[in-house]
Design a protein around this motif. Structure first.
Motif, PDB file in Angstrom:
ATOM      1  N   GLY A  74       0.821  -1.197   0.000  1.00 58.18           N
ATOM      2  CA  GLY A  74       0.000   0.000   0.000  1.00 58.18           C
ATOM      3  C   GLY A  74       0.857   1.249   0.000  1.00 58.18           C
ATOM      4  O   GLY A  74       1.935   1.287   0.599  1.00 58.18           O
ATOM      5  N   PHE A  75       0.386   2.290  -0.709  1.00 55.07           N
ATOM      6  CA  PHE A  75       1.061   3.590  -0.728  1.00 55.07           C
ATOM      7  C   PHE A  75       0.019   4.664  -0.950  1.00 55.07           C
ATOM      8  O   PHE A  75      -0.753   4.582  -1.914  1.00 55.07           O
ATOM      9  N   TRP A  76      -0.001   5.659  -0.065  1.00 55.18           N
ATOM     10  CA  TRP A  76      -1.000   6.723  -0.116  1.00 55.18           C
ATOM     11  C   TRP A  76      -2.380   6.062  -0.061  1.00 55.18           C
ATOM     12  O   TRP A  76      -2.674   5.358   0.902  1.00 55.18           O
ATOM     13  N   THR A  77      -3.198   6.211  -1.082  1.00 54.46           N
ATOM     14  CA  THR A  77      -4.502   5.546  -1.103  1.00 54.46           C
ATOM     15  C   THR A  77      -4.529   4.396  -2.100  1.00 54.46           C
ATOM     16  O   THR A  77      -5.602   3.877  -2.417  1.00 54.46           O
ATOM     17  N   LEU A  78      -3.371   3.996  -2.586  1.00 49.55           N
ATOM     18  CA  LEU A  78      -3.276   3.035  -3.672  1.00 49.55           C
ATOM     19  C   LEU A  78      -2.756   1.688  -3.196  1.00 49.55           C
ATOM     20  O   LEU A  78      -2.042   1.600  -2.181  1.00 49.55           O
ATOM     21  N   GLU A  79      -3.076   0.649  -3.933  1.00 48.37           N
ATOM     22  CA  GLU A  79      -2.482  -0.670  -3.738  1.00 48.37           C
ATOM     23  C   GLU A  79      -1.630  -0.962  -4.969  1.00 48.37           C
ATOM     24  O   GLU A  79      -2.116  -0.916  -6.105  1.00 48.37           O
ATOM     25  N   LEU A  80      -0.332  -1.235  -4.734  1.00 42.06           N
ATOM     26  CA  LEU A  80       0.617  -1.338  -5.828  1.00 42.06           C
ATOM     27  C   LEU A  80       1.275  -2.710  -5.873  1.00 42.06           C
ATOM     28  O   LEU A  80       1.643  -3.264  -4.821  1.00 42.06           O
ATOM     29  N   ALA A  81       1.459  -3.231  -7.077  1.00 35.89           N
ATOM     30  CA  ALA A  81       2.272  -4.425  -7.250  1.00 35.89           C
ATOM     31  C   ALA A  81       3.735  -4.040  -7.081  1.00 35.89           C
ATOM     32  O   ALA A  81       4.161  -2.944  -7.474  1.00 35.89           O
ATOM     33  N   VAL A  82       4.512  -4.939  -6.491  1.00 36.90           N
ATOM     34  CA  VAL A  82       5.939  -4.706  -6.304  1.00 36.90           C
ATOM     35  C   VAL A  82       6.702  -5.920  -6.832  1.00 36.90           C
ATOM     36  O   VAL A  82       6.147  -7.003  -6.981  1.00 36.90           O
ATOM     37  N   SER A  83       7.994  -5.699  -7.101  1.00 40.48           N
ATOM     38  CA  SER A  83       8.858  -6.791  -7.541  1.00 40.48           C
ATOM     39  C   SER A  83      10.293  -6.418  -7.198  1.00 40.48           C
ATOM     40  O   SER A  83      10.588  -5.252  -6.901  1.00 40.48           O
ATOM     41  N   PRO A  84      11.213  -7.375  -7.253  1.00 43.83           N
ATOM     42  CA  PRO A  84      12.618  -7.054  -6.981  1.00 43.83           C
ATOM     43  C   PRO A  84      13.235  -6.070  -7.962  1.00 43.83           C
ATOM     44  O   PRO A  84      14.369  -5.641  -7.767  1.00 43.83           O
ATOM     45  N   ALA A  85      12.513  -5.695  -9.027  1.00 42.96           N
ATOM     46  CA  ALA A  85      13.020  -4.685  -9.961  1.00 42.96           C
ATOM     47  C   ALA A  85      12.940  -3.279  -9.393  1.00 42.96           C
ATOM     48  O   ALA A  85      13.529  -2.349  -9.957  1.00 42.96           O
ATOM     49  N   THR A  86      12.191  -3.099  -8.294  1.00 40.44           N
ATOM     50  CA  THR A  86      11.963  -1.761  -7.755  1.00 40.44           C
ATOM     51  C   THR A  86      12.144  -1.735  -6.239  1.00 40.44           C
ATOM     52  O   THR A  86      12.075  -2.769  -5.572  1.00 40.44           O
TER      53      THR A  86
END
Length: 286
Positions: A74-86
């Motif tokens: 989660g970030f701010w009001t968003l739900e974000l996909a994450v990966s080892p690229a970031t």
């Protein structure tokens, strides 16, 4: 095995591995394993097959970040996909969005640029707050740019955002009302001493700011004067104790520091800059 025992055993193992908030992490891992919302109630008397959960637990015990195991953050009001690229989006970086809202109170931005976009968290959070704006996110990693584009689609913002792979703003020939960036700012020699979740799992290129941690700010200082509109502003994330140095670097390129906003931990985090011709003299920060 009953859920109650599984959670107790997992929390004990996580705590022994030096992982903070072990009971909470055990519960979050189990919710992910079961495919339920993290806030959903658990029937602790229920029997489940422990094997899928224990597979994920074993990964966390190596200090692989929880967000990489679950695949989202989660970030701010968003739900974000994450990966080892970031990098994994962090609450500290939300300070830049708060600063952008304050800086744009009288003149909301129409064009937003995010340099080193990673998951797209800064650009997408800004677009969610400025519904009239269009944004461009750039990352050196094609995998990161692709992930950010996925996050834009997932959050219903794809029509107002484009993501490119490139080196800072080398391919940009227009100006923006708001430029955001969370650049690498850890001195290269300090990275091995960081917590293993960061040093061993997050991408070094997104952490390493060179010998003094300031290399990216020098590159940004050279680029920003040609990227900002006359009334535009740039908001940069900085590391603890870097305020004075980054302020001085930006002043040499004609960028005046408007303010330095602290994060929730009280650490100066978001440096707000404007072209000196539209703002006064620079201020120094520690």
């Amino acid at each position: 095995m009953k859920i109650a025992q599984l959670l107790r055993d997992a929390a004990t193992a996580l705590a022994a591995a030096g992982i903070d908030s072990a009971p909470l992490e055990a519960r979050l891992l189990l919710a992910h394993t079961l495919g339920i919302d993290r806030s959903a109630p658990l029937d602790r008397s229920r029997d489940i097959d422990p094997a899928p959960f224990q597979t994920l637990l074993a990964r966390r015990l190596t200090h692989e970040p929880l967000a990489f195991i679950t695949g989202h953050q989660g970030f701010w009001t968003l739900e974000l996909a994450v990966s080892p690229a970031t990098l994994i989006p962090r609450a500290d970086s939300e300070t830049l969005i708060s600063a952008a809202i304050d800086a744009s109170a009288e003149r909301p931005p129409a064009r937003i640029l995010d340099l080193g976009t990673g998951t797209g968290c800064l650009l997408l959070a800004a677009l969610s707050e400025f519904p009239q704006a269009f944004g461009v996110g750039i990352d050196l990693s094609p995998a990161a740019a692709a992930l950010a584009a996925h996050n834009a689609r997932h959050n219903g913002l794809a029509s107002r955002a484009v993501f490119l792979a490139g080196s800072w703003a080398a391919a940009i020939n227009t100006r923006f009302d708001l430029v955001l960036s969370n650049p690498p700012y850890i001195p290269g020699g300090d990275i091995p001493a960081l917590m293993p979740e960061v040093a061993q799992f997050e991408p070094g290129r997104a952490l390493d700011g060179g010998p003094d941690g300031l290399d990216a700010y020098r590159a940004l200082a050279a680029a920003l004067p040609g990227l900002l509109t006359a009334q535009g502003c740039a908001i940069l994330e900085i590391g603890e104790g870097q305020g004075s140095d980054v302020t001085a670097i930006m002043a040499e390129s004609g960028l005046a520091t408007v303010t330095l906003m602290a994060d929730l931990g009280g650490i100066p985090r978001a440096l707000v800059l404007r072209p000196q011709k539209t703002f006064g003299s620079t201020d120094a920060f520690g």
